[in-house]
Design a protein around this motif. Structure first.
Motif, PDB file in Angstrom:
ATOM      1  N   TYR A  38       0.806  -1.214   0.000  1.00 13.50           N
ATOM      2  CA  TYR A  38       0.000   0.000   0.000  1.00 13.50           C
ATOM      3  C   TYR A  38       0.843   1.270   0.000  1.00 13.50           C
ATOM      4  N   ASP A  39       2.079   1.204   0.515  1.00  9.16           N
ATOM      5  CA  ASP A  39       2.955   2.380   0.544  1.00  9.16           C
ATOM      6  C   ASP A  39       3.740   2.547  -0.754  1.00  9.16           C
ATOM      7  N   LEU A  40       3.734   1.539  -1.601  1.00 13.21           N
ATOM      8  CA  LEU A  40       4.444   1.609  -2.876  1.00 13.21           C
ATOM      9  C   LEU A  40       3.778   2.645  -3.776  1.00 13.21           C
ATOM     10  N   VAL A  41       4.566   3.559  -4.296  1.00 11.82           N
ATOM     11  CA  VAL A  41       4.055   4.568  -5.225  1.00 11.82           C
ATOM     12  C   VAL A  41       4.143   3.987  -6.633  1.00 11.82           C
ATOM     13  N   ILE A  42       3.015   3.945  -7.326  1.00 15.08           N
ATOM     14  CA  ILE A  42       2.955   3.373  -8.668  1.00 15.08           C
ATOM     15  C   ILE A  42       2.607   4.466  -9.670  1.00 15.08           C
ATOM     16  N   VAL A  43       3.507   4.676 -10.619  1.00 12.19           N
ATOM     17  CA  VAL A  43       3.287   5.639 -11.697  1.00 12.19           C
ATOM     18  C   VAL A  43       3.238   4.854 -13.005  1.00 12.19           C
ATOM     19  N   VAL A  44       2.138   4.957 -13.714  1.00 10.44           N
ATOM     20  CA  VAL A  44       1.975   4.295 -15.001  1.00 10.44           C
ATOM     21  C   VAL A  44       2.527   5.209 -16.089  1.00 10.44           C
ATOM     22  N   VAL A  45       3.365   4.651 -16.956  1.00  6.54           N
ATOM     23  CA  VAL A  45       3.828   5.348 -18.150  1.00  6.54           C
ATOM     24  C   VAL A  45       3.345   4.514 -19.335  1.00  6.54           C
ATOM     25  N   SER A  46       2.530   5.120 -20.187  1.00  7.48           N
ATOM     26  CA  SER A  46       1.892   4.333 -21.231  1.00  7.48           C
ATOM     27  C   SER A  46       1.658   5.133 -22.507  1.00  7.48           C
ATOM     28  N   SER A  47       1.712   4.441 -23.618  1.00  8.78           N
ATOM     29  CA  SER A  47       1.384   5.051 -24.902  1.00  8.78           C
ATOM     30  C   SER A  47      -0.121   4.990 -25.174  1.00  8.78           C
ATOM     31  N   MET A  48      -0.863   4.333 -24.295  1.00  7.16           N
ATOM     32  CA  MET A  48      -2.309   4.242 -24.453  1.00  7.16           C
ATOM     33  C   MET A  48      -2.933   5.569 -24.034  1.00  7.16           C
ATOM     34  N   ALA A  49      -3.412   6.313 -25.013  1.00 15.01           N
ATOM     35  CA  ALA A  49      -3.884   7.671 -24.762  1.00 15.01           C
ATOM     36  C   ALA A  49      -5.366   7.747 -24.387  1.00 15.01           C
ATOM     37  N   GLN A  50      -6.090   6.641 -24.493  1.00 14.28           N
ATOM     38  CA  GLN A  50      -7.515   6.680 -24.175  1.00 14.28           C
ATOM     39  C   GLN A  50      -7.715   6.960 -22.685  1.00 14.28           C
ATOM     40  N   MET A  51      -8.607   7.872 -22.396  1.00 15.76           N
ATOM     41  CA  MET A  51      -8.901   8.247 -21.011  1.00 15.76           C
ATOM     42  C   MET A  51      -9.355   7.036 -20.196  1.00 15.76           C
ATOM     43  N   SER A  52     -10.012   6.074 -20.828  1.00 10.07           N
ATOM     44  CA  SER A  52     -10.505   4.902 -20.096  1.00 10.07           C
ATOM     45  C   SER A  52      -9.357   4.096 -19.477  1.00 10.07           C
ATOM     46  N   TYR A  53      -8.204   4.039 -20.152  1.00 13.46           N
ATOM     47  CA  TYR A  53      -7.048   3.337 -19.586  1.00 13.46           C
ATOM     48  C   TYR A  53      -6.522   4.072 -18.356  1.00 13.46           C
ATOM     49  N   GLU A  54      -6.442   5.380 -18.466  1.00 11.42           N
ATOM     50  CA  GLU A  54      -5.960   6.182 -17.343  1.00 11.42           C
ATOM     51  C   GLU A  54      -6.880   6.024 -16.132  1.00 11.42           C
ATOM     52  N   ILE A  55      -8.163   6.132 -16.357  1.00 13.03           N
ATOM     53  CA  ILE A  55      -9.143   6.001 -15.274  1.00 13.03           C
ATOM     54  C   ILE A  55      -9.065   4.617 -14.650  1.00 13.03           C
ATOM     55  N   ALA A  56      -8.972   3.591 -15.478  1.00 16.35           N
ATOM     56  CA  ALA A  56      -8.880   2.218 -14.961  1.00 16.35           C
ATOM     57  C   ALA A  56      -7.622   2.033 -14.114  1.00 16.35           C
ATOM     58  N   ALA A  57      -6.488   2.533 -14.588  1.00 16.48           N
ATOM     59  CA  ALA A  57      -5.228   2.394 -13.841  1.00 16.48           C
ATOM     60  C   ALA A  57      -5.316   3.107 -12.494  1.00 16.48           C
ATOM     61  N   LEU A  58      -5.858   4.303 -12.487  1.00 16.67           N
ATOM     62  CA  LEU A  58      -5.993   5.048 -11.236  1.00 16.67           C
ATOM     63  C   LEU A  58      -6.988   4.374 -10.290  1.00 16.67           C
ATOM     64  N   ASN A  59      -8.060   3.828 -10.839  1.00 18.19           N
ATOM     65  CA  ASN A  59      -9.069   3.163 -10.011  1.00 18.19           C
ATOM     66  C   ASN A  59      -8.575   1.877  -9.369  1.00 18.19           C
ATOM     67  N   ILE A  60      -7.626   1.196  -9.996  1.00 15.51           N
ATOM     68  CA  ILE A  60      -7.146  -0.062  -9.394  1.00 15.51           C
ATOM     69  C   ILE A  60      -5.916   0.129  -8.524  1.00 15.51           C
ATOM     70  N   GLY A  61      -5.410   1.378  -8.441  1.00 15.05           N
ATOM     71  CA  GLY A  61      -4.336   1.605  -7.485  1.00 15.05           C
ATOM     72  C   GLY A  61      -3.126   2.385  -7.940  1.00 15.05           C
ATOM     73  N   ALA A  62      -3.080   2.809  -9.193  1.00 16.48           N
ATOM     74  CA  ALA A  62      -1.951   3.648  -9.626  1.00 16.48           C
ATOM     75  C   ALA A  62      -2.080   5.020  -8.972  1.00 16.48           C
ATOM     76  N   ASP A  63      -0.939   5.616  -8.665  1.00 18.54           N
ATOM     77  CA  ASP A  63      -0.934   6.943  -8.053  1.00 18.54           C
ATOM     78  C   ASP A  63      -0.904   8.057  -9.090  1.00 18.54           C
ATOM     79  N   ALA A  64      -0.372   7.758 -10.261  1.00 21.55           N
ATOM     80  CA  ALA A  64      -0.284   8.756 -11.326  1.00 21.55           C
ATOM     81  C   ALA A  64      -0.213   8.034 -12.674  1.00 21.55           C
ATOM     82  N   TYR A  65      -0.532   8.765 -13.733  1.00 21.67           N
ATOM     83  CA  TYR A  65      -0.536   8.210 -15.091  1.00 21.67           C
ATOM     84  C   TYR A  65       0.116   9.239 -16.007  1.00 21.67           C
ATOM     85  N   GLN A  66       1.174   8.840 -16.684  1.00 21.20           N
ATOM     86  CA  GLN A  66       1.875   9.730 -17.612  1.00 21.20           C
ATOM     87  C   GLN A  66       1.867   9.114 -19.005  1.00 21.20           C
TER      88      GLN A  66
END
Length: 93
Positions: A38-66
């Motif tokens: 739970y203390d691990l900071v997770i930042v997603v870096v992805s070429s997937m530009a669809q907002m749905s991917y960003e929202i899904a990543a944040l909803n399952i536990g990512a702290d940021a999406y770039q």
């Protein structure tokens, strides 16, 4: 990917959603649910530009999406508050 996380002390994880053998969503889910990092900071870096991917990543536990491509300044701006949080003496680690 999860085995490596379980075996090492990690404060920050940069994860892509497209990984060989396991997608990034599974890594995030596994880190949060299975390994209980739970203390691990997770930042997603992805070429997937669809907002749905960003929202899904944040909803399952990512702290940021770039989104890729990104500049060094952009990733630094995302990581600056994360590093500040990790170095906060009130964190107790």
């Amino acid at each position: 990917a999860l085995k490596g996380l379980a075996e090492t002390r990690t404060d920050l994880l940069l994860v892509s959603l497209k990984l060989r053998g396991m997608d990034g969503f599974k890594v995030i889910r596994g880190a949060r649910s299975y390994l209980r990092l739970y203390d691990l900071v997770i930042v997603v870096v992805s070429s997937m530009a669809q907002m749905s991917y960003e929202i899904a990543a944040l909803n399952i536990g990512a702290d940021a999406y770039q989104r890729k491509p990104f500049t060094q300044a952009q990733i630094a701006a995302h990581l600056k508050p994360v590093v500040r949080r990790l170095c906060d003496p009130r964190r107790g680690v």
